[in-house]
Design an enzyme around this catalytic site. Structure first.
Site, mmCIF file in Angstrom:
data_model
loop_
_atom_site.group_PDB
_atom_site.id
_atom_site.type_symbol
_atom_site.label_atom_id
_atom_site.label_comp_id
_atom_site.label_asym_id
_atom_site.label_seq_id
_atom_site.Cartn_x
_atom_site.Cartn_y
_atom_site.Cartn_z
ATOM 1 N N ARG A 44 -17.633 -111.578 -43.234
ATOM 2 C CA ARG A 44 -16.204 -111.395 -43.516
ATOM 3 C C ARG A 44 -15.996 -111.737 -44.985
ATOM 4 N NH1 ARG A 44 -15.823 -115.866 -45.525
ATOM 5 N NH2 ARG A 44 -13.598 -115.501 -45.638
ATOM 6 N N GLY A 45 -14.767 -111.512 -45.476
ATOM 7 C CA GLY A 45 -14.514 -111.684 -46.909
ATOM 8 C C GLY A 45 -14.658 -110.320 -47.565
ATOM 9 N N ALA A 46 -13.648 -109.952 -48.349
ATOM 10 C CA ALA A 46 -13.563 -108.581 -48.862
ATOM 11 C C ALA A 46 -14.814 -108.104 -49.616
ATOM 12 C CB ALA A 46 -12.302 -108.445 -49.715
ATOM 13 N N ARG A 81 -12.778 -102.519 -40.344
ATOM 14 C CA ARG A 81 -11.583 -103.364 -40.552
ATOM 15 C C ARG A 81 -10.689 -102.596 -41.522
ATOM 16 N NH1 ARG A 81 -12.607 -109.614 -41.608
ATOM 17 N NH2 ARG A 81 -10.471 -109.736 -40.819
ATOM 18 N N GLN A 182 -11.481 -120.143 -41.196
ATOM 19 C CA GLN A 182 -12.381 -119.956 -42.344
ATOM 20 C C GLN A 182 -12.331 -121.148 -43.292
ATOM 21 O OE1 GLN A 182 -10.203 -117.703 -41.173
ATOM 22 N NE2 GLN A 182 -10.959 -115.621 -41.371
ATOM 23 N N ASP A 223 -7.679 -109.550 -50.336
ATOM 24 C CA ASP A 223 -8.335 -108.428 -49.645
ATOM 25 C C ASP A 223 -7.931 -107.102 -50.265
ATOM 26 O OD1 ASP A 223 -8.235 -110.753 -47.648
ATOM 27 O OD2 ASP A 223 -9.828 -109.397 -46.979
ATOM 28 N N ASN A 233 -3.623 -110.855 -48.559
ATOM 29 C CA ASN A 233 -4.704 -111.831 -48.326
ATOM 30 C C ASN A 233 -4.478 -112.478 -46.960
ATOM 31 O OD1 ASN A 233 -7.076 -113.267 -49.243
ATOM 32 N ND2 ASN A 233 -5.782 -115.064 -49.477
ATOM 33 N N LYS A 234 -5.355 -113.373 -46.618
ATOM 34 C CA LYS A 234 -5.356 -114.026 -45.304
ATOM 35 C C LYS A 234 -3.976 -114.501 -44.868
ATOM 36 C CE LYS A 234 -7.988 -114.303 -43.009
ATOM 37 N NZ LYS A 234 -8.064 -113.268 -41.943
HETATM 38 O O1 MRU Z 1 -10.557 -112.182 -42.229
HETATM 39 P P1 MRU Z 1 -11.446 -112.549 -43.379
HETATM 40 O O2 MRU Z 1 -12.165 -113.844 -43.198
HETATM 41 O O3 MRU Z 1 -12.364 -111.412 -43.765
HETATM 42 O O4 MRU Z 1 -10.425 -112.748 -44.574
HETATM 43 C C1 MRU Z 1 -10.899 -113.151 -45.811
HETATM 44 C C2 MRU Z 1 -9.840 -113.404 -46.791
HETATM 45 O O5 MRU Z 1 -8.669 -113.203 -46.541
HETATM 46 C C3 MRU Z 1 -10.274 -113.842 -48.142
HETATM 47 O O6 MRU Z 1 -9.321 -114.674 -48.733
HETATM 48 C C4 MRU Z 1 -10.433 -112.601 -49.018
HETATM 49 O O7 MRU Z 1 -11.257 -111.650 -48.404
HETATM 50 C C5 MRU Z 1 -10.981 -112.917 -50.342
HETATM 51 S S1 MRU Z 1 -12.715 -113.125 -50.217
HETATM 52 C C6 MRU Z 1 -13.418 -113.366 -51.711
#
Ligand code: MRU
Length: 324
Positions: A44-46, A81, A182, A223, A233-234
């Site tokens: 996970r993470g963009a 996603r 996370q 994201d 973002n999250k």
């Molecule tokens: O649902 P996730 O864990 O993929 O979400 C991740 C985030 O929202 C992060 O803040 C974002 O991807 C930045 S990662 C460098």
């Protein structure tokens, strides 16, 4: 700390669902493996999901010879996603690396290029963002925008790492980041491993923590960031940004250019909604009564007026944002 390893033409990813209790590596051998790993949040993470998708599609180019089938697989992979633009961007780069043919060598080269670029980007984000942080700062971050969300270093955590390397003492407050945790599981884990002074707080404690003066800066990842700086973002980021504004605390967003979406309007962005089970259950035990509904968005939208500056590998941008 790298969540992805490329060894002898094999792609291995760290299963982030099991952290911090277990470090288990899983092999990605195809676009289908990449799709499943992204969808189930093994990765996970963009930036990281972009890189994993790129390698997964490249490995499929070894097996599939028909161009239209290959493109179809790429388009399907993009749906793993919906919110992080890095996924669509990386798949398109691999698809566009060879025109009118399926070419494994070119696809693999493109995936490796993306990997190396993201590594460089993270380092540069760190260098560009570092001067914004002073010795003695206490910085709040939300979710995980660290090494585990990228290829290494992170986005939001990269400037903090560079500041620490330069001898600045930076304390970090991490929100737990319900419901996938996370922050509690990943951000605290990687920062503690790096020797940071880390304090975990419940998402609901952000207001009081700021009111008490414990926080003097906030930095988060993204994201997707739109042309005007609107940051997706999250879930919970918007609340943190609103509170930061209320207490005059600078709110920074850090991202590589692969997270910029200069074309979409905010209403075009799909905010992923995840299964109700994520909020009805904790560790497999139901905590909510039956017969109720759930709304479980994975991301939210922070308007540019709440953002002090945006850091990319190209520099630091201040409002009104203009990334060109
Ligand atoms: O649902 P996730 O864990 O993929 O979400 C991740 C985030 O929202 C992060 O803040 C974002 O991807 C930045 S990662 C460098």
């Amino acid at each position: 700390m790298r969540p992805i390893k490329i060894e002898n033409g094999e792609v291995w990813v760290l299963d982030q669902r099991l952290l911090p209790t277990r470090e288990k590596w899983t092999k990605i051998s195809s676009a289908e493996d990449a799709y499943n790993a992204i969808k189930t949040m093994v990765v996970r993470g963009a930036p990281l999901i972009g890189v994993v998708a790129a390698y997964g599609l490249a490995l499929t180019a070894k097996k599939v010879k028909d161009v239209s089938e290959y493109i179809k697989i790429g388009e399907w992979l993009k749906t793993a996603r919906p919110t992080a633009i890095n996924l669509m961007w990386a798949v398109d780069r691999v698809l566009n690396s060879s025109k009118d043919e399926v070419n494994f060598v070119k696809a693999w080269e493109e995936a490796s290029k993306i990997f190396n670029e993201e590594l460089e980007n993270a380092k540069k984000i760190g260098e560009n963002g570092e001067p914004l942080f002073k010795d003695g700062d206490t910085v709040l971050t939300h979710c995980n925008a660290g090494a585990l969300a990228t290829v290494d270093y992170g986005t939001a955590l990269a400037p903090l790492r560079v500041a620490k390397e330069k001898g600045k003492k930076i304390k970090v407050f991490a929100t737990e980041t319900r419901p996938v945790m996370q922050g509690a599981r990943l951000t605290t884990y990687e920062l503690a491993k790096d020797g940071f002074d880390v304090t975990l707080i419940a998402d609901t404690a952000v207001g009081l923590t700021m009111m008490k003066g414990y926080i003097n800066k906030v930095i988060v990842g993204a994201d997707r960031v739109l042309k005007d700086g609107t940051t997706i973002n999250k879930i919970g980021t918007f609340q943190v940004a609103t509170l930061a504004k209320r207490f005059n605390i600078p709110f920074y967003v850090a991202l590589p250019s692969s997270t910029l979406d200069l074309k979409s309007k905010v209403e075009d962005v799909v905010i992923e909604e995840r299964p109700s089970e994520e909020i009805f259950y904790i560790k497999g035990k139901r905590i909510a009564p039956r017969g109720i509904k759930a709304f479980n968005p994975a991301f939210d939208i922070t308007p540019p007026e709440l953002i002090t500056a945006i850091i990319t590998e190209k520099g630091v941008y201040y409002p009104p944002f203009n990334f060109t």
